[in-house]
Design a protein around this motif. Structure first.
Motif, PDB file in Angstrom:
ATOM      1  N   VAL A 164       0.887  -1.135  -0.040  1.00  0.00           N
ATOM      2  CA  VAL A 164      -0.081   0.038   0.033  1.00  0.00           C
ATOM      3  C   VAL A 164       0.754   1.262   0.176  1.00  0.00           C
ATOM      4  O   VAL A 164       1.947   1.318   0.671  1.00  0.00           O
ATOM      5  CB  VAL A 164      -1.033   0.018   1.003  1.00  0.00           C
ATOM      6  CG1 VAL A 164      -1.781   1.202   1.312  1.00  0.00           C
ATOM      7  CG2 VAL A 164      -1.764  -1.234   1.176  1.00  0.00           C
ATOM      8  N   ALA A 210      -3.516   5.283   4.231  1.00  0.00           N
ATOM      9  CA  ALA A 210      -2.919   4.221   3.978  1.00  0.00           C
ATOM     10  C   ALA A 210      -2.536   3.165   5.191  1.00  0.00           C
ATOM     11  O   ALA A 210      -2.710   1.983   4.802  1.00  0.00           O
ATOM     12  CB  ALA A 210      -1.380   4.506   3.286  1.00  0.00           C
ATOM     13  N   PHE A 230      -3.833  -0.575   4.930  1.00  0.00           N
ATOM     14  CA  PHE A 230      -2.816  -1.642   4.818  1.00  0.00           C
ATOM     15  C   PHE A 230      -3.426  -2.709   5.889  1.00  0.00           C
ATOM     16  O   PHE A 230      -3.011  -4.101   5.688  1.00  0.00           O
ATOM     17  CB  PHE A 230      -1.457  -0.961   5.531  1.00  0.00           C
ATOM     18  CG  PHE A 230      -0.411  -1.995   5.430  1.00  0.00           C
ATOM     19  CD1 PHE A 230       0.037  -2.495   4.288  1.00  0.00           C
ATOM     20  CD2 PHE A 230       0.135  -2.327   6.645  1.00  0.00           C
ATOM     21  CE1 PHE A 230       1.284  -3.476   4.518  1.00  0.00           C
ATOM     22  CE2 PHE A 230       1.036  -3.313   6.845  1.00  0.00           C
ATOM     23  CZ  PHE A 230       1.601  -3.814   5.737  1.00  0.00           C
ATOM     24  N   ILE A 268       1.313  -2.957  12.288  1.00  0.00           N
ATOM     25  CA  ILE A 268       2.047  -2.676  10.855  1.00  0.00           C
ATOM     26  C   ILE A 268       3.401  -3.285  10.807  1.00  0.00           C
ATOM     27  O   ILE A 268       3.843  -3.827   9.884  1.00  0.00           O
ATOM     28  CB  ILE A 268       2.537  -1.088  10.668  1.00  0.00           C
ATOM     29  CG1 ILE A 268       1.041  -0.401  10.413  1.00  0.00           C
ATOM     30  CG2 ILE A 268       3.346  -0.960   9.595  1.00  0.00           C
ATOM     31  CD1 ILE A 268       1.112   0.861  10.456  1.00  0.00           C
ATOM     32  N   ARG A 284       4.820  -7.981   3.565  1.00  0.00           N
ATOM     33  CA  ARG A 284       3.976  -6.865   3.153  1.00  0.00           C
ATOM     34  C   ARG A 284       4.730  -5.440   3.479  1.00  0.00           C
ATOM     35  O   ARG A 284       5.384  -5.283   4.188  1.00  0.00           O
ATOM     36  CB  ARG A 284       2.537  -7.128   3.709  1.00  0.00           C
ATOM     37  CG  ARG A 284       1.619  -8.115   3.281  1.00  0.00           C
ATOM     38  CD  ARG A 284       0.425  -8.176   4.086  1.00  0.00           C
ATOM     39  NE  ARG A 284      -0.394  -7.311   3.847  1.00  0.00           N
ATOM     40  CZ  ARG A 284      -1.084  -6.497   4.265  1.00  0.00           C
ATOM     41  NH1 ARG A 284      -1.223  -6.626   5.886  1.00  0.00           N
ATOM     42  NH2 ARG A 284      -2.079  -5.664   4.033  1.00  0.00           N
ATOM     43  N   LEU A 319       4.232  -0.937   3.234  1.00  0.00           N
ATOM     44  CA  LEU A 319       3.469   0.031   3.556  1.00  0.00           C
ATOM     45  C   LEU A 319       4.566   1.367   3.335  1.00  0.00           C
ATOM     46  O   LEU A 319       5.579   1.265   3.984  1.00  0.00           O
ATOM     47  CB  LEU A 319       2.815   0.412   4.988  1.00  0.00           C
ATOM     48  CG  LEU A 319       2.181   1.543   5.186  1.00  0.00           C
ATOM     49  CD1 LEU A 319       0.990   1.986   4.273  1.00  0.00           C
ATOM     50  CD2 LEU A 319       1.803   1.740   6.774  1.00  0.00           C
TER      51      LEU A 319
END
Length: 407
Positions: free
Chosen positions: A123, A133, A137, A195, A203, A205
């Motif tokens: 993202v 975001a 995310f 996060i 993943r 961000l």
């Protein structure tokens, strides 16, 4: 006896001296602290202390990433990216747009309600997109918080207008301490820990800002910061989000501490929209190589949310400096945003990714009564929600390429 002609230059000089003294006093009272900017010779090596991969330039492939994909074995990449290796990839890019970010928020929440929203591999966000975001995310669990942020706030929750003297002698027309507090309230330690957890799966961000000193876009790896042992990581992430949404001159820039050559400095960062309105990844990155190395299954999907209308509106402009400047800047932002969409589309064609674009349709007729009008934002949120839940909001090409498609 001849008449005496009276003149007044001493009085005018006294006024001029008074004005000069007043301006000097006011300049001294402006409250702007001196800063220690990074010397030009050290710009390339400046970094956040202890986090070598915290950020990279928006116009190049970072060396640490290039080295990883060139040198790591398939087994190493699988171990380092357990959640994304050998799987389909979906990427989401969220643009700037101020209060229009309510459209993207509604689209995401409606997408969740439709049951078709994917878990995004990556993202990215700029400006208002940067504020959206982190919640996008982390997925639908944060939809309620996202809706509250974009439908229950007003201008006073974002910024406070400064007086004319403070504006002229300061660095911005508005004080963003309300926005700073709003970010601190919502981007807390729990969210940052989540996060970091997702970052460990592979993943990503990414948030974009603009380094005014260097005159270049910067992409911040928020997951790497969250996953680090940097003692002020929460504050840094909050500062990056604030900087990404800090419109130059309207909102104050954000000073971010860095180190270079063994010394400490401050970089000046502002709205990422100063460099681009939306991004997925730098054009210099060989994304085909990344897809191959990560054994991506199927065709990667790129979803771009442009929090704006794309068609220009015909509005008569008053013959005054402020309306002229405002209209000119707005037109520049609109055309820059369209250019960014074409760049992303071109990169998708080059790299084998599928392009999908959603934006505010030109027939949306509600007008705001203030910069962040909660009624206007609710209408936009509901529009995005309906489009995602009941329609297909995604265009396969940028505006102008598909002549058969209505705007």
């Amino acid at each position: 006896m001849p008449s005496t002609v009276k003149t007044f230059p001493p009085a005018r000089s006294a006024v001029q001296r008074s004005i000069g003294i007043f301006l000097v006093i006011m300049a001294g009272c402006s409250g702007l602290a001196e800063r220690n900017p990074v010397p030009a010779t050290l710009t390339e090596i400046a970094q956040v202390a202890g986090i070598t991969n915290a950020r990279f330039w928006g116009d190049e492939w970072p060396k640490f990433s290039m080295s990883m994909y060139a040198n790591h074995t398939a087994e190493q990449l699988r171990e380092e990216n357990p959640g994304i290796y050998g799987r389909p990839h979906d990427y989401l890019a969220i643009s700037g747009g101020g209060a229009n970010g309510a459209f993207g928020a509604g689209l995401l929440v409606g997408w969740s309600a439709s049951g078709t929203r994917p878990e995004f591999t990556m993202v990215t966000g700029i400006s208002t997109g940067a504020l959206t975001a982190p919640f996008a995310f982390l997925g639908p669990a944060y939809d309620r918080q996202l809706e509250m942020l974009y439908t229950s706030i007003s201008t006073q929750d974002i910024a406070k207008k400064r007086g004319i003297i403070s504006t002229v002698l300061g660095e911005s027309a508005f004080d963003t301490s309300p926005l700073k507090a709003l970010i601190a309230e919502n981007v807390d330690a729990k969210l940052i820990d989540e996060i970091a957890r997702e970052h460990r799966t592979g993943r990503r961000l990414f948030i974009g800002t603009f380094n005014l000193d260097a005159g270049r876009s910067v992409i911040w790896n928020i997951g790497a910061i969250a996953n680090s042992h940097y003692p002020r990581k929460k504050r840094l992430i909050q500062e990056v989000l604030l900087a990404s949404a800090s419109i130059p001159a309207a909102f104050p820039p954000v000073m971010i501490p860095v180190v270079a050559g063994g010394a400490e400095y401050e970089e000046m960062h502002v709205d990422g929209g100063s460099g681009s309105q939306v991004f997925v990844y730098p054009a210099a990155v060989d994304w085909r190589q990344i897809n191959s190395k990560l054994n991506v299954q199927g065709q990667p999907q790129v979803f771009v949310i442009r929090n704006s209308m794309l068609r220009a509106e015909n509005n008569a402009v008053k013959r005054h400096i402020l309306p002229i400047a405002s209209r000119s800047i707005g037109s520049l932002i609109r055309t820059q945003g369209i250019g960014d969409l074409f760049q992303i589309y071109t990169l998708c064609m080059r790299d084998g990714n599928d392009f999908n674009l959603a934006y505010i349709p030109s027939n949306f007729g509600v007008a705001p009564t203030e910069r962040f009008d909660p009624i206007y934002m609710r209408h936009l949120f509901d529009l995005g929600y309906r489009m995602a839940l009941h329609d297909d909001p995604w265009k396969k090409v940028p505006p102008g390429l598909d002549l058969s498609a209505p705007d």
